[in-house]
Each structure stands twice: as structure tokens, then as C-alpha cells.
Scaffold this active site. Sequence first.
Site, PDB file in Angstrom:
ATOM      1  N   LEU A 204       1.380  -3.644  -7.796  1.00 42.38           N
ATOM      2  CA  LEU A 204       2.199  -3.275  -6.638  1.00 42.38           C
ATOM      3  C   LEU A 204       3.279  -2.299  -7.097  1.00 42.38           C
ATOM      4  O   LEU A 204       3.993  -2.578  -8.059  1.00 42.38           O
ATOM      5  CB  LEU A 204       2.884  -4.503  -6.031  1.00 42.38           C
ATOM      6  CG  LEU A 204       2.000  -5.566  -5.374  1.00 42.38           C
ATOM      7  CD1 LEU A 204       2.839  -6.805  -5.052  1.00 42.38           C
ATOM      8  CD2 LEU A 204       1.376  -5.008  -4.099  1.00 42.38           C
ATOM      9  N   HIS A 205       3.396  -1.165  -6.391  1.00 46.71           N
ATOM     10  CA  HIS A 205       4.477  -0.249  -6.748  1.00 46.71           C
ATOM     11  C   HIS A 205       4.995   0.578  -5.577  1.00 46.71           C
ATOM     12  O   HIS A 205       6.073   1.147  -5.663  1.00 46.71           O
ATOM     13  CB  HIS A 205       4.008   0.712  -7.848  1.00 46.71           C
ATOM     14  CG  HIS A 205       3.097   1.805  -7.353  1.00 46.71           C
ATOM     15  ND1 HIS A 205       1.767   1.591  -7.098  1.00 46.71           N
ATOM     16  CD2 HIS A 205       3.347   3.105  -7.059  1.00 46.71           C
ATOM     17  CE1 HIS A 205       1.226   2.720  -6.667  1.00 46.71           C
ATOM     18  NE2 HIS A 205       2.154   3.644  -6.631  1.00 46.71           N
ATOM     19  N   ARG A 206       4.257   0.640  -4.482  1.00 44.22           N
ATOM     20  CA  ARG A 206       4.677   1.525  -3.391  1.00 44.22           C
ATOM     21  C   ARG A 206       5.932   0.989  -2.705  1.00 44.22           C
ATOM     22  O   ARG A 206       6.009  -0.208  -2.396  1.00 44.22           O
ATOM     23  CB  ARG A 206       3.548   1.693  -2.372  1.00 44.22           C
ATOM     24  CG  ARG A 206       2.382   2.483  -2.928  1.00 44.22           C
ATOM     25  CD  ARG A 206       1.357   2.857  -1.879  1.00 44.22           C
ATOM     26  NE  ARG A 206       0.290   3.625  -2.491  1.00 44.22           N
ATOM     27  CZ  ARG A 206       0.301   4.948  -2.656  1.00 44.22           C
ATOM     28  NH1 ARG A 206       1.327   5.643  -2.204  1.00 44.22           N
ATOM     29  NH2 ARG A 206      -0.703   5.571  -3.242  1.00 44.22           N
ATOM     30  N   ASP A 283      -2.072  -1.487  -4.496  1.00 45.01           N
ATOM     31  CA  ASP A 283      -1.681  -0.454  -3.538  1.00 45.01           C
ATOM     32  C   ASP A 283      -1.774   0.926  -4.191  1.00 45.01           C
ATOM     33  O   ASP A 283      -1.245   1.905  -3.684  1.00 45.01           O
ATOM     34  CB  ASP A 283      -0.286  -0.701  -2.966  1.00 45.01           C
ATOM     35  CG  ASP A 283       0.797  -0.794  -4.031  1.00 45.01           C
ATOM     36  OD1 ASP A 283       0.520  -0.502  -5.210  1.00 45.01           O
ATOM     37  OD2 ASP A 283       1.942  -1.154  -3.678  1.00 45.01           O
TER      38      ASP A 283
END
Length: 361
Positions: A204-206, A283
Site C-alpha cells: 500500500l502506498h497511494r 495498489d
Amino acid sequence: MKIVHVVGARPNFMKIAPILQAVARAGFAEQKLVHTGQHYDPSMSDVFFTDLGMPRPDIYMGVGSGSHAEQTAKVMLGFEKLCLEERPNLVVVVGDVNSTFACALVAAKLQIRCAHVEAGLRSGDMRMPEEVNRVLTDRMCELLLTPSRDGDENLLREGTPPERIHFVGNVMIDSLLSHLPRAKALGIPEKLDLDPGGYGVLTLHRPSNVDDPVVLGGLLGAVEELQRRIPIVFPVHPRTRKQLETFGFGPRMAAMPGLRLCEPFGYLEFLGLTSQARLVLTDSGGLQEETTAVGIPCLTLRENTERPVTVTEGTNTVVGLDPARIAAEANGILDGGGKHGRIPALWDGKSSERIAALFRR
């Protein structure tokens, strides 16, 4: 001929590395590698040069973090000065990060020919900063190198002259196929006390996912159910780690025995991990492509994707952000379902050779 290649963030490196090598083998151009420093954490950047066998950057701009406007402006100021000094015949930008757009705009203003690798991808969601970067970069670049046929169709629909569009395939798959045997030989699952095919991977990074405590909490809810059935390895992006701490999710994650938090991996280690997973939840755009290439079921934690070929032909399913649907799709994979998919056209490990031939012409 002098070519300046630009990298700025982790996803760029896997795309530039094989192009650098293909152009060097062909021997028709002097090359300079510019690192804008948009990603400046060593775990998100430096290790990739070693893993991919890339030369160290000839120029490091060190722009660092900041708002989108600040980051873009810093890259433009530095890159304009560089172009005036180096006077390249061709600028090569890849992907959809702020550095991509900023350097393409500078090249356009200075009337330097610019090539966009991974052109034509569209999510249709202009709320995404990456979509803005993609659309504007394609408008400014003279050479548009598409990874899949939907990219050609998008560009033609937007009125792009056909002679600017070149279907070359997915250059990131060149890196993957080249390094996959070495990555698997590292034995990353075994080092983590996991069985190949017996664990999941989460990334997850967005900002849309990690900056909203309600959204992030919902995603953790789906993971909470899933980790009861299968271990989940979660290499935590620096931005995500900061937000998890800010929102106080530490105790909640500590209560999940099947969730394994770790620092980000280098390219080879991460490829060794994901290529032997039972499923991947992400993501990330690039990971949607990599899982399709290695035949691993992927659940994309977004409402849309700019890489629809991974859905129509590959192993990817866009599941959105609803925890119940995410858990249901993941359980379906664990119960023997999940897409098998096929490899899209020209994802054959030879895209960089086609790009080098195009640049030579």
C-alpha cells in the site's frame, strides 16, 4: 547522438535499466543517466541500482519531497539547467511520476525531442496525480512508446497522430524475465520461514489509500480476516508507515499474528517474494503487470486501473476498497479460484531492443 535518461522514483528504474543496456549494446549513442531524487530513501532507490546492474547516475539532482507543485518546480529548474549544459538530442522519460511530467515539459519548451516509455495508459480518473502526469506527458512527447494495444487506442482516441505512436511492449517485463531466476534463487520465502505458494503479499502506498484513516482502516479489516487463513507479508512503504503510526493502527496490527510487517525489499528480494506468493494485494500499477507476467493472482485495491490488459488478459482483478469484497475475492483464490490469465502481446523480454532500434532510426 546524446541521450539523457531520467529516473525519479522506484518504478522508473526497472524500465530504464534494460533500455540503457540495449542502447549500450547497439553502440550508437552517448548516454547520461539523471536521477532527480524524487524518491530519496535508500530503501526505495539506491538498492535498485545494485540489483538491476545499472550504472550509478551521472547526475543526481536531489529534489526530495514536497507538494506536487514544489517537487515539479524543483525538477524543472534543475533539469532545464542540465539540458542547457548537456544539449541532448533525446530525453527519455518513463512512467507517470512528477519527474516524468516535469522533464517532458522542460524538453518541450527547449524543443528537445522527448520519448515517453509506457505511454498511452489511462485510468480515466483525473483525480489521480499520476493520470494528470500521464495525459500531459503524452501531449508533449514526440515519441510515444506503448506497452499494450490499449495504449495505442487511447492515444488515437485523443487525437494523437499515428506516426508518434510505437507499440514496443512492456519494457519492465524485460527486467523481470532477466532477473527472475536470480530472484527465486535467493530463497526469500524460506528466509522468512514461509512455504512457497503458502503466503500472501500486501503493498500500500497511494495517498488515496493511506492518507484517509477510514479507508486505511477498512483495508486493514480485510487483511485482518485474511491473515487468519494465510500469512500476509507487508513490506511497509515509508509514507504508509508514517500514516499507520499517525492514525494509531499499531496495536491493531500487532494483534494480527499472521500479518508480517517488514521494511521495503530491494528489487531482487521483492521479486523473489511476489513470484512465489499465493496471491498479491496491492495498489501498485507495476505490481499488477509483474503478477500477470509470473501468473500470480492479484487483487488491486483501487476503483480503477490504468493497466486494463492485466484484467482482460492477465491475473488481475480490480476489487475496490470494500473490505467485504476484498475478503471474498481473496478467500475465493485461497479456495482454489483466481485468474490464470495469459501473457499479453510483446511482453517477451525484447521491448528494450525494439526501443533501442527505434531510437537509432
